[in-house]
Design a protein around this motif. Structure first.
Motif, PDB file in Angstrom:
ATOM      1  N   SER A   6       0.849  -1.189   0.000  1.00 34.06           N
ATOM      2  CA  SER A   6       0.000   0.000   0.000  1.00 34.06           C
ATOM      3  C   SER A   6       0.883   1.238   0.000  1.00 34.06           C
ATOM      4  CB  SER A   6      -0.930   0.007   1.211  1.00 34.06           C
ATOM      5  OG  SER A   6      -0.174   0.143   2.389  1.00 34.06           O
ATOM      6  N   ARG A   7       0.432   2.219  -0.748  1.00 33.84           N
ATOM      7  CA  ARG A   7       1.192   3.457  -0.854  1.00 33.84           C
ATOM      8  C   ARG A   7       0.251   4.551  -1.334  1.00 33.84           C
ATOM      9  NH1 ARG A   7       6.726   3.881  -4.358  1.00 33.84           N
ATOM     10  NH2 ARG A   7       7.468   5.814  -3.482  1.00 33.84           N
ATOM     11  N   ALA A   8       0.263   5.681  -0.666  1.00 34.54           N
ATOM     12  CA  ALA A   8      -0.569   6.810  -1.075  1.00 34.54           C
ATOM     13  C   ALA A   8       0.112   7.572  -2.211  1.00 34.54           C
ATOM     14  CB  ALA A   8      -0.806   7.741   0.100  1.00 34.54           C
ATOM     15  N   HIS A   9      -0.689   7.993  -3.182  1.00 34.21           N
ATOM     16  CA  HIS A   9      -0.190   8.755  -4.324  1.00 34.21           C
ATOM     17  C   HIS A   9      -1.039   9.998  -4.546  1.00 34.21           C
ATOM     18  CE1 HIS A   9       1.528   4.815  -5.355  1.00 34.21           C
ATOM     19  NE2 HIS A   9       2.437   5.504  -6.013  1.00 34.21           N
ATOM     20  N   LEU A  10      -0.433  11.008  -5.116  1.00 36.37           N
ATOM     21  CA  LEU A  10      -1.150  12.170  -5.618  1.00 36.37           C
ATOM     22  C   LEU A  10      -1.339  11.924  -7.107  1.00 36.37           C
ATOM     23  CD1 LEU A  10      -2.268  15.034  -5.322  1.00 36.37           C
ATOM     24  CD2 LEU A  10       0.039  15.868  -5.792  1.00 36.37           C
ATOM     25  N   ASP A  11      -2.577  11.917  -7.561  1.00 39.51           N
ATOM     26  CA  ASP A  11      -2.914  11.607  -8.946  1.00 39.51           C
ATOM     27  C   ASP A  11      -3.063  12.905  -9.733  1.00 39.51           C
ATOM     28  OD1 ASP A  11      -3.888  10.652 -11.324  1.00 39.51           O
ATOM     29  OD2 ASP A  11      -5.643   9.670 -10.474  1.00 39.51           O
ATOM     30  N   LEU A  12      -2.125  13.161 -10.625  1.00 40.01           N
ATOM     31  CA  LEU A  12      -2.176  14.337 -11.490  1.00 40.01           C
ATOM     32  C   LEU A  12      -2.490  13.872 -12.904  1.00 40.01           C
ATOM     33  CD1 LEU A  12       1.092  16.075 -10.260  1.00 40.01           C
ATOM     34  CD2 LEU A  12      -1.239  16.554  -9.534  1.00 40.01           C
ATOM     35  N   GLY A  13      -3.618  14.287 -13.428  1.00 40.48           N
ATOM     36  CA  GLY A  13      -3.974  13.828 -14.758  1.00 40.48           C
ATOM     37  C   GLY A  13      -5.219  14.519 -15.265  1.00 40.48           C
TER      38      GLY A  13
END
Length: 82
Positions: A6-13
């Motif tokens: 598990s890993r949190a990400h910032l989704d830029l798209g």
């Protein structure tokens, strides 16, 4: 035994979608990690010195059938519904 990461990400798209009787949705983006990757066994034991996962750029394409109508569109098509 369940091993997961598990890993949190910032989704830029950004994406484009078209829906009527069919759905076509395309999205492209980049995932920026916000924390270090954690591997876990059975939600209890955290593992160290394991391979790192690297998610970067992505592209997704969704195709489907079906329609979502607004109330006004549904009334225009069949006034008996209201």
């Amino acid at each position: 035994m369940k091993i997961h990461n598990s890993r949190a990400h910032l989704d830029l798209g950004f994406g484009l979608a078209r829906q009527s009787l069919y759905l076509v949705n395309a999205r492209v983006g980049y995932l920026v990690p916000l924390e270090k990757s954690r591997w876990t066994i059975n939600d209890e034991l955290h593992l160290n010195a394991v391979p790192d996962t690297r998610y970067k750029f992505y592209f997704s394409l969704n195709i489907g059938l079906g329609a979502i109508l607004s109330n006004s569109e549904a009334r225009r098509r069949d006034p008996r519904l209201y």
